[in-house]
Design a protein around this motif. Structure first.
Motif, short mmCIF file in Angstrom:
data_model
loop_
_atom_site.label_atom_id
_atom_site.label_comp_id
_atom_site.label_asym_id
_atom_site.label_seq_id
_atom_site.Cartn_x
_atom_site.Cartn_y
_atom_site.Cartn_z
N PRO A 151 0.82 -1.22 0.00
CA PRO A 151 0.00 0.00 0.00
C PRO A 151 0.85 1.26 0.00
O PRO A 151 0.49 2.26 -0.62
CB PRO A 151 -0.81 -0.11 1.27
CG PRO A 151 -0.83 -1.54 1.60
CD PRO A 151 0.46 -2.09 1.12
N MET A 152 2.01 1.21 0.69
CA MET A 152 2.86 2.40 0.72
C MET A 152 3.32 2.75 -0.68
O MET A 152 3.24 3.89 -1.12
CB MET A 152 4.05 2.13 1.65
CG MET A 152 4.87 3.36 1.90
SD MET A 152 5.69 3.43 3.47
CE MET A 152 6.64 2.00 3.50
N VAL A 153 3.83 1.73 -1.38
CA VAL A 153 4.31 1.97 -2.74
C VAL A 153 3.20 2.50 -3.63
O VAL A 153 3.36 3.50 -4.34
CB VAL A 153 4.88 0.66 -3.33
CG1 VAL A 153 5.15 0.81 -4.81
CG2 VAL A 153 6.14 0.27 -2.61
N LEU A 154 2.03 1.85 -3.57
CA LEU A 154 0.96 2.24 -4.48
C LEU A 154 0.43 3.63 -4.16
O LEU A 154 0.03 4.38 -5.06
CB LEU A 154 -0.18 1.22 -4.40
CG LEU A 154 0.21 -0.17 -4.94
CD1 LEU A 154 -0.93 -1.14 -4.71
CD2 LEU A 154 0.51 -0.09 -6.42
N SER A 155 0.41 4.01 -2.87
CA SER A 155 -0.12 5.33 -2.56
C SER A 155 0.85 6.42 -3.02
O SER A 155 0.43 7.48 -3.46
CB SER A 155 -0.40 5.46 -1.07
OG SER A 155 0.76 5.20 -0.34
N VAL A 156 2.14 6.12 -2.92
CA VAL A 156 3.11 7.12 -3.35
C VAL A 156 3.08 7.27 -4.87
O VAL A 156 3.33 8.35 -5.41
CB VAL A 156 4.52 6.72 -2.86
CG1 VAL A 156 5.58 7.54 -3.53
CG2 VAL A 156 4.60 6.89 -1.37
N LEU A 157 2.71 6.21 -5.58
CA LEU A 157 2.65 6.27 -7.04
C LEU A 157 1.71 7.35 -7.53
O LEU A 157 1.95 7.99 -8.55
CB LEU A 157 2.21 4.92 -7.60
CG LEU A 157 3.33 3.96 -7.97
CD1 LEU A 157 2.75 2.69 -8.54
CD2 LEU A 157 4.25 4.60 -8.99
N GLY A 158 0.62 7.58 -6.76
CA GLY A 158 -0.31 8.64 -7.17
C GLY A 158 0.38 9.98 -7.20
O GLY A 158 0.20 10.78 -8.14
N VAL A 159 1.20 10.24 -6.17
CA VAL A 159 1.94 11.52 -6.12
C VAL A 159 2.91 11.61 -7.28
O VAL A 159 3.06 12.66 -7.93
CB VAL A 159 2.68 11.62 -4.77
CG1 VAL A 159 3.65 12.77 -4.79
CG2 VAL A 159 1.69 11.78 -3.65
N VAL A 160 3.57 10.48 -7.57
CA VAL A 160 4.56 10.49 -8.64
C VAL A 160 3.90 10.78 -9.97
O VAL A 160 4.42 11.54 -10.79
CB VAL A 160 5.30 9.14 -8.66
CG1 VAL A 160 6.14 9.01 -9.90
CG2 VAL A 160 6.17 9.02 -7.43
N ILE A 161 2.72 10.21 -10.18
CA ILE A 161 2.01 10.47 -11.43
C ILE A 161 1.67 11.94 -11.53
O ILE A 161 1.83 12.57 -12.57
CB ILE A 161 0.73 9.62 -11.51
CG1 ILE A 161 1.08 8.15 -11.62
CG2 ILE A 161 -0.11 10.05 -12.69
CD1 ILE A 161 -0.12 7.25 -11.67
N ALA A 197 3.14 14.48 -10.05
CA ALA A 197 4.29 15.36 -10.18
C ALA A 197 5.03 15.09 -11.48
O ALA A 197 5.70 15.97 -12.00
CB ALA A 197 5.23 15.16 -8.99
N GLY A 198 4.94 13.87 -11.97
CA GLY A 198 5.63 13.54 -13.21
C GLY A 198 7.10 13.26 -13.01
O GLY A 198 7.85 13.15 -13.96
N THR A 199 7.54 13.13 -11.75
CA THR A 199 8.96 12.88 -11.52
C THR A 199 9.12 12.11 -10.22
O THR A 199 8.24 12.11 -9.37
CB THR A 199 9.75 14.20 -11.41
OG1 THR A 199 11.06 13.91 -10.92
CG2 THR A 199 9.06 15.12 -10.45
N MET A 200 10.27 11.43 -10.08
CA MET A 200 10.52 10.74 -8.82
C MET A 200 11.53 11.48 -7.96
O MET A 200 11.89 11.02 -6.90
CB MET A 200 11.05 9.32 -9.11
CG MET A 200 9.96 8.37 -9.54
SD MET A 200 10.27 6.71 -8.99
CE MET A 200 10.87 5.98 -10.46
N ASN A 201 11.96 12.61 -8.41
CA ASN A 201 12.96 13.39 -7.69
C ASN A 201 12.27 14.18 -6.59
O ASN A 201 11.39 15.00 -6.85
CB ASN A 201 13.65 14.34 -8.68
CG ASN A 201 14.85 14.99 -8.06
OD1 ASN A 201 14.91 15.18 -6.86
ND2 ASN A 201 15.80 15.35 -8.89
N LEU A 202 12.66 13.94 -5.34
CA LEU A 202 11.94 14.56 -4.22
C LEU A 202 12.07 16.08 -4.23
O LEU A 202 11.14 16.81 -3.89
CB LEU A 202 12.45 13.99 -2.89
CG LEU A 202 11.95 12.58 -2.60
CD1 LEU A 202 12.68 12.00 -1.42
CD2 LEU A 202 10.47 12.60 -2.34
#
Lengths: 390, 170, 352
Positions: C160-170, C172-177
């Motif tokens: 669930p942690m990974v999948l919930s963070v994926l929404g943010v990544v989508i 933002a369009g980037t994985m760079n914090l």
């Protein structure tokens, strides 16, 4: 007759053999785990031997006796007032409740009845000890399941009840207030108004616990459907008190017996629950606490005036005979079988304590449950070690 | 396990938040913790509280009733007989008990109160004094001087509730 | 680093980074333990907590540390000593590795990975290894039970942690914090950029799922089956004493702090205030004033405190789940919910 050193050696060897038998018989499969005697979950030094298959219990057995203090032997060489002082310590949370059946048995033998005022005050103190006992159960229930906050609220609100008992009797935990023929002393001034306020606070506490604990969905999913005890099984194993009523059996010694206590002068509801699971047992105790506060309120309004002690001689010698009295104690049914030979003290006292029978159902009810459920079932059965082992 | 309905869980959070706010509120607004910061503040125990047993030596005739009735046998009395002057002139001298040693071992005492109740001469009294702990268990055996000092802390018996029988004497 | 006016040699910069990392891990741990564990828990229980050590008990933390340090280091005779001794270090190591990727300011960061989110999610599962090692090597049936429960639970709640963070990544369009933080503070909601665009507004469901998974990853109540104090007497930590227990203790609260920092970076806008308030240009990092390098950590600290208060509040109020209920909750409730969240986020991202 072998001397003491030999007897000790023999009993030590016998204990080792029993343990070895245990290990040899059961070491075929699964893991043997000792829950206790030193454990945060058992209310004292109870040892439960379980054999686990992964996280499921396939066999369980309680091994009591780590707190055996030899009560019945002690009573053989003590006088009646001394036994009253000792008996407080069997169920140490609701300690006035331990004195009452014993004193009633002795009064039955002496054929003396306490004056009405003494009977009412006895009943009030009995219900107060029930409230003190069960409110700690409600707090401790949270701790067994992981909620660490309710226990502090329980202790905080239980302090009020203990202060009440202390202002009337002098002792918070061990009142030692009942005497053959009545009570030791009368109530101090202002006690009745103070008790009424404390009862209001305790009803607030019950509402708080209901919101914090019983309304919590996690709590309910932990307890509903766990440890179901059908009514027939409960009756066969000798359960009593809230455990029996939670299986749907309508059994309350306060209402059904005609003892010289003031229960026939008040109206109260006996709570039962059809389910027989852990949640039912805990829920019934919550309701009973509320009911006890209502009983105390009714009793406070109508205390008759008069003396608190009947005319009994200064040095009491109870006439020869046998008497059995049991009452609805906070933990269940507690009874005393007093055999007297006309001395200053009893010849033999048999103490029927509620928790001893309540945990006899542990092997039956723990089959096939998970380890966390073992803890929650034990919590819901509610025993006090002093009551089991005496 | 079905989807949890929110209200029960949130109500629980509300109770803890309410308790926290109640503790943080200053004392003059009715808040504060339920605990007492001992030893900076101390609670007064009720009058009848069984803290320690005090001895009034003048009343004691070493009848040994308290020694016999103690469930733990923690009272030790030694006495000798003395001759006291007669009550009326010309009478025979009276034999009187004089207490040499009256020790109560508070390491054994159960605080049951049977000795206080049973004493026919009102020599023992209850006092709510509780701060007499000692670092060594052997020091908990207190002699009659110490027991006599505690007489000063013995309070008056409280007034009784309405409806109680009026008692004469104690 | 243009953080300081003076140009430092590489070894000095590395030393500063190490010191900064230690502070970034230990300071949240200490503050959380004092403020929440000692004080907030006590206030919720109608008592005042430690008051004797220092004014209002502020020195209690140092007293506790001193107490644990002077205890005897006991290891059970039949324990696997190498693994037993290494386990607490593994758990603490994952916390330090996690904090390396958290940005504290426009220039105050340890590393600037392009795959920051990926790295963070991967490294957070190292603690599972440490817990398993601790449970198994302790030669104690209770610890074993605790360790096995922990392994099941922690692995289950990674998803669930990974999948919930994926929404943010989508979104933002980037994985760079660092870029995620800048985007949150400079984007606009329907044309109004007064508040920036913290992702908690649109990713509220993901935020909830993330916080619940964090609670489970930290083995806090209601997910503290591995510790389960009233059953297993500290579970996998039972046999540890002295300094090793202190490391577990610090690791627990430090990880809570670091996860709260990460949650504030992903959902609350990290170290920044909305750029429109100070007129900064999101495309040119140099336009951000230098004082932001000192204000950023403070802002992060505050946001971390708020989120940790939430975690601790839930911890003190609820009973615990049973192991199978825990797993059912993760697999049957949290994962479908977060999958649906990803789907909806993706649809909206393409549509708008």
């Amino acid at each position: 007759m072998p001397d003491i050193a030999d007897r000790q050696k023999l009993s030590y060897i016998a204990a080792q053999a029993a343990d070895a038998r245990l290990n040899v018989e059961l070491e075929t499969e699964g893991m043997t785990l000792n829950i206790g005697p030193q454990h945060p979950a058992t209310h004292g030094t109870l040892r439960i031997i379980v054999r686990l298959d992964g996280e499921q219990v396939i066999w369980a057995e309680p091994s009591a006796g780590y707190m055996h203090r030899g009560y019945e032997k002690l009573t053989e060489v003590r006088t009646f007032p001394q036994v009253t002082a000792l008996v407080n310590r069997i169920d140490w949370l609701g300690s006035f409740a331990n004195e009452v059946p014993f004193i009633l048995a002795a009064e039955k033998l002496m054929q003396v009845e306490a004056p009405p005022r003494a009977q009412w005050i006895r009943t009030i103190l009995f219900e107060l000890s029930r409230i003190a006992n069960v409110s700690l159960f409600l707090g401790d229930l949270g701790v067994q399941l992981g909620a660490i906050t309710p226990v502090f609220m329980a202790f905080r609100d239980r302090e009020y009840v203990l202060n009440l008992i202390e202002s009337a009797t002098g002792g918070r935990f061990h009142p030692n207030f009942d005497r053959i023929g009545g009570l030791k002393d009368d109530l101090p001034a202002g006690w009745i108004t103070e008790t009424k306020q404390v009862m209001k606070k305790l009803r607030n506490f019950c509402d708080e616990i209901e919101a914090l604990l019983f309304g919590n969905e996690i709590f309910q999913s932990r307890l509903r459907g766990i440890g179901v005890i059908p009514a027939e099984v409960a009756k066969q194993y000798g359960l009593s008190g809230a455990n029996l009523r939670a299986s749907g059996v309508d059994w309350d010694l306060r209402r059904d017996q005609q003892l010289p206590l003031a229960y026939d002068k008040v109206e109260f509801k006996v709570w039962t629950h059809p389910d027989g699971d852990s949640f039912a047992r805990c829920w019934i105790r919550l309701q009973e606490t509320r009911e006890a506060t209502l009983i105390v309120d009714q009793l406070l309004d109508g205390i008759p005036s008069g003396p608190v002690m009947a005319k009994v001689p200064r040095i009491i010698k109870v006439p020869a005979g046998e008497a059995w009295v049991s009452t609805e104690n906070p933990l269940g049914e507690m009874g005393y079988y007093v055999v007297s030979k006309g001395d200053l003290g009893p010849f033999r006292v048999k103490i029927r304590s509620a928790s001893f029978n309540n945990i006899s159902i542990v092997p039956w009810v723990l089959r096939g449950v998970y380890v966390p459920d073992v803890i929650s079932i034990l919590a819901s059965l509610y025993f006090i070690l002093g009551d089991i082992d005496r | 396990m079905g989807k949890p309905q929110i209200p029960g869980l949130l109500k629980g959070l509300g109770v803890t938040l309410g308790t926290m706010m109640q503790t943080i509120k200053p004392k003059r607004l009715g808040g504060g913790a339920a605990t007492v910061q001992y030893p900076h503040e101390k609670e007064t125990p009720p009058i009848r509280s069984r803290g320690v047993i005090a001895l009034r030596e003048d009343n004691c005739t070493s009848c040994m009733l308290c020694v016999r009735s103690c469930p733990d046998w923690c009272i030790y009395i030694e006495a000798h007989k003395e001759l006291a002057p007669p009550r009326r002139a010309g009478g025979a001298p009276r034999k009187v008990n004089k207490v040499d040693r009256f020790d109560i071992d508070y390491a054994l005492c159960m605080y049951c109160g049977i000795c206080v109740e049973v004493c026919p001469f009102d020599a023992l009294f209850w006092s709510p004094e509780y701060e007499y702990s000692e670092p060594r268990i052997a020091d908990l055996l207190h002699d009659k001087t110490k027991l006599g000092e505690w007489m000063e802390t013995v309070p008056e018996a409280p007034a009784l509730e309405a409806g109680a029988e009026k008692k004469k004497g104690k | 680093m243009s953080l300081l006016a003076v140009d430092l040699p590489y070894w000095a910069q590395s030393l500063l980074r190490v010191l900064g990392g230690t502070v970034a891990v230990l300071l949240p741990a200490g503050t959380i333990v004092y403020l929440f564990l000692f004080k907030m828990m006590s206030f919720m229980q109608s008592r005042l907590g430690p008051m004797e050590a220092g004014p209002y008990g502020s020195m209690q933390l140092f007293a506790e540390v001193g107490k644990w340090l002077q205890k005897e280091d006991i290891a059970p005779a039949r324990a696997d000593l190498k693994v037993f001794r290494a386990a607490p270090l593994v758990v603490l190591m994952s916390t330090f590795l996690l904090v390396a990727v958290v940005p504290f300011g426009p220039d105050a960061y340890f590393t600037n990975f392009d795959a920051g989110v990926f790295y963070m999610l991967a490294v957070s599962s190292i603690s599972t290894l440490g817990i398993l090692m601790a449970g198994w090597s302790s030669a104690n049936k209770y610890s074993l039970l605790g360790g096995l429960r922990a392994a099941g639970q922690l692995i289950a709640y990674e998803l669930p942690m990974v999948l919930s963070v994926l929404g943010v990544v989508i979104q933002a369009g980037t994985m760079n914090l660092q870029v995620i933080v800048i985007k949150q503070n400079s984007d606009s909601i329907f044309g109004w950029n007064g508040l920036g665009y913290p992702y908690i507004l649109t990713q509220f469901v993901a935020f909830l799922v993330f916080m619940i998974s964090v609670q489970a990853e930290l083995t806090q109540t209601p997910f503290d089956m591995p510790i389960a104090e009233s059953e297993l007497v500290s579970g996998y930590m039972t046999e540890y004493s002295g300094f090793r227990f202190l490391i577990f203790f610090i690791a627990e609260f430090a990880t809570a702090g670091v996860f709260a920092l990460i949650a504030s970076v992903l959902f609350l806008g990290g170290w920044g205030i909305p750029f429109s308030w100070a007129g900064w240009d999101p495309t040119d990092l140099g336009s951000i004033d230098n004082w932001m390098n000192f204000g950023g950590p403070l802002i992060m600290f505050t946001k971390m405190m708020v989120l940790t208060a939430l975690i601790m509040w839930v911890r003190f109020s609820y009973p615990r789940f049973r192991e199978d209920q825990l797993q059912r909750f993760a697999w049957k409730v949290l994962i479908p919910v977060s999958l649906v969240n990803i789907m909806i986020t993706a649809i909206f991202k393409v549509a708008f």
